[in-house]
Motif scaffolding. Structure first.
Motif, PDB file in Angstrom:
ATOM      1  N   UNK A 117      -5.506 -17.130   0.260  1.00  0.00           N
ATOM      2  CA  UNK A 117      -5.870 -15.709   0.247  1.00  0.00           C
ATOM      3  C   UNK A 117      -4.902 -14.912  -0.619  1.00  0.00           C
ATOM      4  N   UNK A 118      -3.625 -15.241  -0.517  1.00  0.00           N
ATOM      5  CA  UNK A 118      -2.611 -14.489  -1.264  1.00  0.00           C
ATOM      6  C   UNK A 118      -2.660 -14.797  -2.767  1.00  0.00           C
ATOM      7  N   UNK A 119      -3.391 -15.862  -3.142  1.00  0.00           N
ATOM      8  CA  UNK A 119      -3.533 -16.160  -4.575  1.00  0.00           C
ATOM      9  C   UNK A 119      -4.777 -15.522  -5.171  1.00  0.00           C
ATOM     10  N   UNK A 120      -5.637 -14.970  -4.294  1.00  0.00           N
ATOM     11  CA  UNK A 120      -6.880 -14.365  -4.780  1.00  0.00           C
ATOM     12  C   UNK A 120      -6.604 -12.891  -5.062  1.00  0.00           C
ATOM     13  N   UNK A 121      -6.672 -12.484  -6.353  1.00  0.00           N
ATOM     14  CA  UNK A 121      -6.332 -11.097  -6.693  1.00  0.00           C
ATOM     15  C   UNK A 121      -7.155 -10.078  -5.905  1.00  0.00           C
ATOM     16  N   UNK A 122      -8.399 -10.455  -5.521  1.00  0.00           N
ATOM     17  CA  UNK A 122      -9.236  -9.492  -4.792  1.00  0.00           C
ATOM     18  C   UNK A 122      -8.819  -9.338  -3.333  1.00  0.00           C
ATOM     19  N   UNK A 123      -8.126 -10.321  -2.794  1.00  0.00           N
ATOM     20  CA  UNK A 123      -7.746 -10.284  -1.377  1.00  0.00           C
ATOM     21  C   UNK A 123      -6.278  -9.936  -1.154  1.00  0.00           C
ATOM     22  N   UNK A 124      -5.485 -10.265  -2.180  1.00  0.00           N
ATOM     23  CA  UNK A 124      -4.030 -10.269  -2.012  1.00  0.00           C
ATOM     24  C   UNK A 124      -3.467  -8.969  -1.398  1.00  0.00           C
ATOM     25  N   UNK A 125      -3.808  -7.815  -2.013  1.00  0.00           N
ATOM     26  CA  UNK A 125      -3.194  -6.562  -1.564  1.00  0.00           C
ATOM     27  C   UNK A 125      -3.611  -6.216  -0.134  1.00  0.00           C
ATOM     28  N   UNK A 126      -4.918  -6.392   0.165  1.00  0.00           N
ATOM     29  CA  UNK A 126      -5.411  -6.104   1.519  1.00  0.00           C
ATOM     30  C   UNK A 126      -4.726  -7.004   2.539  1.00  0.00           C
ATOM     31  N   UNK A 127      -4.600  -8.257   2.180  1.00  0.00           N
ATOM     32  CA  UNK A 127      -3.979  -9.224   3.097  1.00  0.00           C
ATOM     33  C   UNK A 127      -2.527  -8.847   3.380  1.00  0.00           C
ATOM     34  N   UNK A 128      -1.817  -8.505   2.297  1.00  0.00           N
ATOM     35  CA  UNK A 128      -0.391  -8.172   2.452  1.00  0.00           C
ATOM     36  C   UNK A 128      -0.240  -6.959   3.374  1.00  0.00           C
ATOM     37  N   UNK A 129      -1.134  -5.978   3.169  1.00  0.00           N
ATOM     38  CA  UNK A 129      -1.071  -4.766   3.986  1.00  0.00           C
ATOM     39  C   UNK A 129      -1.314  -5.107   5.465  1.00  0.00           C
ATOM     40  N   UNK A 130      -2.327  -5.931   5.712  1.00  0.00           N
ATOM     41  CA  UNK A 130      -2.662  -6.307   7.096  1.00  0.00           C
ATOM     42  C   UNK A 130      -1.505  -7.077   7.752  1.00  0.00           C
ATOM     43  N   UNK A 131      -0.963  -8.043   6.988  1.00  0.00           N
ATOM     44  CA  UNK A 131       0.131  -8.845   7.547  1.00  0.00           C
ATOM     45  C   UNK A 131       1.296  -7.928   7.908  1.00  0.00           C
ATOM     46  N   UNK A 132       1.573  -7.016   7.002  1.00  0.00           N
ATOM     47  CA  UNK A 132       2.660  -6.072   7.224  1.00  0.00           C
ATOM     48  C   UNK A 132       2.429  -5.259   8.500  1.00  0.00           C
ATOM     49  N   UNK A 133       1.168  -4.857   8.691  1.00  0.00           N
ATOM     50  CA  UNK A 133       0.843  -4.082   9.906  1.00  0.00           C
ATOM     51  C   UNK A 133       1.070  -4.911  11.169  1.00  0.00           C
ATOM     52  N   UNK A 134       0.634  -6.176  11.091  1.00  0.00           N
ATOM     53  CA  UNK A 134       0.789  -7.036  12.276  1.00  0.00           C
ATOM     54  C   UNK A 134       2.261  -7.280  12.589  1.00  0.00           C
ATOM     55  N   UNK A 135       3.062  -7.382  11.508  1.00  0.00           N
ATOM     56  CA  UNK A 135       4.488  -7.636  11.735  1.00  0.00           C
ATOM     57  C   UNK A 135       5.207  -6.370  12.211  1.00  0.00           C
ATOM     58  N   UNK A 136       4.636  -5.217  11.871  1.00  0.00           N
ATOM     59  CA  UNK A 136       5.222  -3.937  12.298  1.00  0.00           C
ATOM     60  C   UNK A 136       4.152  -3.135  13.032  1.00  0.00           C
ATOM     61  N   UNK A 137       3.876  -3.479  14.291  1.00  0.00           N
ATOM     62  CA  UNK A 137       2.758  -2.839  15.004  1.00  0.00           C
ATOM     63  C   UNK A 137       2.824  -1.316  14.985  1.00  0.00           C
ATOM     64  N   UNK A 138       4.018  -0.757  14.794  1.00  0.00           N
ATOM     65  CA  UNK A 138       4.118   0.705  14.808  1.00  0.00           C
ATOM     66  C   UNK A 138       3.357   1.315  13.636  1.00  0.00           C
TER      67      UNK A 138
END
Ligand code: UTP
Length: 301
Positions: free
Chosen positions: A276-297
């Protein structure tokens, strides 16, 4: 002589208990890793290593795997009518990838038994590859190709190994080896699932093998001595490889690449993220989501 290996055995007959309940009716090997089933990644490794004939060792409820590599004319017709040319090409490509031969393993007696089921499809002097349907390795030079080059050069059976964390050795066959050149070992012994403090190294056998038919003789011996009642005691491929190792007829190559055992949920999920992180169409959305999960606040309530 080991040359021009043409056939790859892919055992996919296991119960996949670690992947339940997902694998109750969908074979573990068909679980998607990014946009294709795990076993398609395996088949692509085989093809990119120059092999086109695949022997699937299958069992009940696994015919969906063979179907995946067959034509789906109704679907192709629909895609054609809808003008979805790119998808059509992709779907067709999968159907034309390999020549398939299937053998049923009627009882799941272990990996060694699964490989033995292909005995009659391999010629007397024909070397062949074995690659597990649930063990993904990615590298510009495919895993099986890395082994083939050594097997042909040294004219010996070869297994692929990779270092694993010490606390994980008890999940694998672990080799005791003598390094004869960088990343190449003469195998002296293999221990199946050793205790952490009894493991001879941290080099684990990772589901890739180049073998000759002599292995069937060793497997046959194990099968003869196996008691049908003892369903807990699997017929291990490792036990047959031990015989080769004792005769100093087995090499191990430390494989280059990144590996995911898709029977392990953490690795399965990371494999999906990796793509997913290698797919340019998914990468940014994925990173944002992961970041949210790691920082629930950060999640907007
Ligand atoms: P595993 O031991 O990882 O698979 O075998 P499993 O038994 O299906 O899974 P768990 O441990 O219960 O979760 C590695 C590969 O060998 C095949 C499996 O399908 C898998 O791809 N296999 C295993 C066979 O084909 N036959 C067997 O008897 C055992």
């Amino acid at each position: 002589m080991i040359k021009e290996v043409k056939k790859a055995i892919i055992p996919v007959a296991g119960w996949g208990t670690r992947s339940l309940p997902a694998s109750k009716n969908v074979p573990k090997e068909m679980l998607p890793v990014y946009n294709k089933p795990a076993v398609q990644h395996i088949v692509e490794e085989v093809i990119n290593s120059g092999i086109k004939d695949v022997i699937f060792i299958t069992s009940k409820n696994k015919s969906i795997i063979e179907d995946h590599f067959d034509y789906n004319l109704a679907l192709e017709w629909v895609l054609e009518r809808q003008g979805k040319t790119k998808l059509l090409e992709e779907v067709r490509k999968v159907s034309e990838m390999i020549n398939i031969i299937s053998v049923r393993q009627k009882k799941q007696l272990g990996l060694g038994h699964a490989v033995y089921c292909a005995k009659d499809l391999i010629k007397k002097d024909e070397a062949f590859a074995v690659i597990l349907g649930d063990d993904l390795i990615f590298n510009p030079v495919p895993g099986i190709k890395q082994l083939l080059d050594v097997a042909e050069r040294e004219d010996m059976c070869v297994v692929g190994v990779m270092p694993v964390k010490r606390n994980k050795v008890s999940r694998y066959g672990i080799i005791k080896g003598e390094e004869i050149s960088p990343n190449l070992y003469r195998v002296i012994d293999i221990v199946e699932k050793p205790k952490v403090d009894e493991a001879p190294s941290n080099l684990a056998v990772v589901g890739r093998y180049i073998l000759t038919p002599v292995i069937f003789d060793f497997l046959e011996e194990l099968i003869k001595n196996h008691s049908e009642e003892d369903i807990k005691e699997e017929i291990q491929l490792t036990s047959a490889l031990q015989v080769l190792a004792k005769k100093r007829k087995l090499l191990a190559v430390k494989l280059k690449g990144i590996r995911f055992d898709i029977g392990d949920w953490a690795e399965y999920l990371v494999a999906n993220l990796y793509f997913g992180l290698q797919d340019p169409e998914l990468k940014e959305d994925l990173k944002e989501k992961i970041n949210e999960f790691l920082n629930p606040s950060l999640i907007l309530k």
